[in-house]
Enzyme design. Structure first.
Site, mmCIF file in Angstrom:
data_model
loop_
_atom_site.group_PDB
_atom_site.id
_atom_site.type_symbol
_atom_site.label_atom_id
_atom_site.label_comp_id
_atom_site.label_asym_id
_atom_site.label_seq_id
_atom_site.Cartn_x
_atom_site.Cartn_y
_atom_site.Cartn_z
ATOM 1 N N GLU A 205 0.835 -0.941 0.231
ATOM 2 C CA GLU A 205 -0.168 0.263 0.152
ATOM 3 C C GLU A 205 0.781 1.405 -0.327
ATOM 4 O O GLU A 205 0.316 2.530 0.605
ATOM 5 C CB GLU A 205 -1.220 0.065 1.173
ATOM 6 N N HIS B 124 -4.994 2.483 -0.403
ATOM 7 C CA HIS B 124 -4.217 2.849 -1.409
ATOM 8 C C HIS B 124 -4.166 2.010 -2.409
ATOM 9 O O HIS B 124 -3.463 1.248 -2.693
ATOM 10 C CB HIS B 124 -2.488 3.649 -0.533
ATOM 11 N N LYS C 203 -10.763 6.157 4.720
ATOM 12 C CA LYS C 203 -9.805 6.756 4.271
ATOM 13 C C LYS C 203 -9.657 5.747 2.707
ATOM 14 O O LYS C 203 -8.764 4.892 3.014
ATOM 15 C CB LYS C 203 -8.535 7.569 5.042
#
Ligand code: ATP
Ligand code: SKM
Ligand code: MG
Length: 440
Positions: A272, A330, A357
């Site tokens: 990530e 991510h 997130k």
């Protein structure tokens, strides 16, 4: 076939898309499966004039048809609980677009040109707009029309699916948590120490990325002179991260220097975008040990690099110890679709993240728009708590500045060294965020 009770949600569900993509066929099936009344606007107009659409065009002209279409759709859009399929040209009219987008849930049915053109023989006789056109002219019209269909709430890809499968997917989506629910709670704010996350100017988070204890202490001391809101210790940069005792010692130093600023503890894995890889057992043990110190206010857990069970366990443990959790994802290779970005943020929300997130990599300027669009829709329709989004690298910088407009609650700025591509110096970031805040 699924046959369920009409849901309590009352907005009309409405289908748009080019002629022949299947709006009428799919709309009927969805209405049947949801026990809701189906209205096809072309069919309504045909009933009223007692002639097919092609005859209305020939005898009364397209203008008469479009006027009737506008009056009918704007009226229906204000009523509730229908499944509505529109004619392919309805969204050409701005009044129709605006009424539908504000009053209804709009599904865009999409089929690529290569598959769509196979349908021409099925529809040509009943679609006057196609008649008398060469295949190139029809292709041109198909391309030109895509712009008017770019305003929607959900896009449904239909290639290689039959109408039953498509309608089942739509019904599943309507029954999922991804579908806006009128009763959704008002969005919470997240207060961490003296920082309120989720209101006004996005909060600035700065990373500490030192490799040695010395560098970490130096960076933390340097931060004291900087105007930031939250600090993130990226422990994956630390040379002794595989020694829990040393990690706790380093955290103690950071805490001593920077408390009472809120501290996020993050171990970012290589997959990530981080510096190191550890076993999932060590990852869980490390995070639990840090939670127990009481010095980290938040921990960042990677949602997709861990088993759901591990994520749930760590979330529970953190909450039991009054530590907040960021569930992060991510994608350093690409920007997923708007729907996928929202799906991932909603999954984090569902698993108990205090701050969902997502950070994605843009390959084009359009990708940055996808991230911003997903952020806005998440903020307006799905989020019941603050969340964080960003489009990385230089192309995505704008997304790090505009959180207050689109809905991202934290932005990452640099003090000395960036922890991810595209981060802006904190001092510059503060000025821009303030400027935008004053002009909101
Ligand atoms: N998923 C599908 N796979 C194959 N054929 C389909 C599919 N959906 C619809 N069709 C066929 O394509 C044709 C056009 O479908 P339909 O009338 O539902 O389109 P429409 O989007 O409502 O068009 P219009 O905008 O002109 O009203 C019909 O013959 C229908 O049977
Ligand atoms: O795309 C269009 O312009 C049209 C589509 C059909 O559904 C009908 O509404 C009519 O043929 C016009
Ligand atoms: Mg139709």
């Amino acid at each position: 076939m699924i046959n369920q009770q009409a849901p309590s949600r009352e907005k009309n569900i409405l289908f748009i898309g080019f002629m022949g993509v299947g709006k009428t066929t799919i709309g009927k099936l969805v209405a049947n499966k949801l026990n809701r009344k189906f209205i096809d606007t072309d069919e309504e107009i045909e009933k009223e004039y007692e002639m097919p659409v092609s005859e209305i065009f020939h005898q009364l002209g397209e203008k008469t048809f479009r006027e009737k279409e506008k009056a009918l759709i704007t009226k229906l859009s204000e009523e509730g609980n229908y499944i509505l399929s529109l004619g392919g040209g309805a969204f050409l009219q701005e009044e129709i677009r605006e009424a539908c987008l504000s009053n209804c849930i709009v599904f865009y049915i999409h089929l690529p040109w290569e598959s769509w053109k196979e349908r021409i023989p099925l529809i040509i006789d009943s679609r006057p707009v196609l008649q008398g056109k060469s295949i190139n002219e029809i292709h041109e019209l198909f391309q030109k029309r895509q712009e008017i269909y770019s305003h929607y709430h959900y896009r449904v890809e239909t290639e290689s699916l039959d109408a039953e499968e498509i309608s089942d997917r739509i019904v599943a989506l309507i029954h999922s948590d991804l579908f806006p629910n009128e009763e959704k709670a008002a969005k919470r704010l997240l207060t961490v120490k003296n920082v309120v996350i989720g209101e006004d100017i996005p909060k600035i988070c700065v990373p500490i990325v030192g490799q040695t204890m010395h560098e970490i202490i130096e960076e933390a001391s340097h931060l004291k002179a900087i105007d930031f809101d939250i600090v993130e210790w990226r422990a994956d940069f630390f040379e002794d991260v595989e020694d829990i005792k040393k990690v706790k010692e380093a955290l103690t130093e950071i805490y001593a220097i920077l408390s009472p600023s809120p501290i996020i503890f993050t171990f970012r894995s290589i997959k990530e975008g981080g510096e190191k890889e550890v076993s999932s057992e060590y990852y869980a043990a490390l995070n639990k040990a840090i939670i127990e110190t009481g010095m980290a206010d938040m921990i960042d857990i990677e949602l997709y690099s861990n088993e759901e069970k591990t994520v749930q366990e760590v979330v529970q443990f953190a909450h039991a110890n009054n530590v907040f959790v960021i569930l992060s994802n991510h994608d350093f290779q690409k920007t997923p679709s708007k729907e996928e970005i929202i799906t991932r943020l909603c999954r984090a929300q569902k698993l108990g993240a205090d701050l969902p997130k997502i950070a994605v990599m843009p390959k084009s300027k359009e990708d940055v728009l996808v991230l911003l669009d997903a952020t806005l829709t998440m903020n307006e329709k799905f989020a019941d708590r603050p969340f964080i989004t960003m489009s990385m690298a230089k192309k995505g910088v704008i997304s790090r500045l505009t959180g207050e407009f689109f809905g991202s609650a934290i932005t990452f700025g640099t003090a000395k060294k960036a922890s991810a591509p595209g981060q802006v110096a904190t001092s510059e970031l503060r000025k821009i965020l303030y400027l935008l805040h004053q002009n909101r």
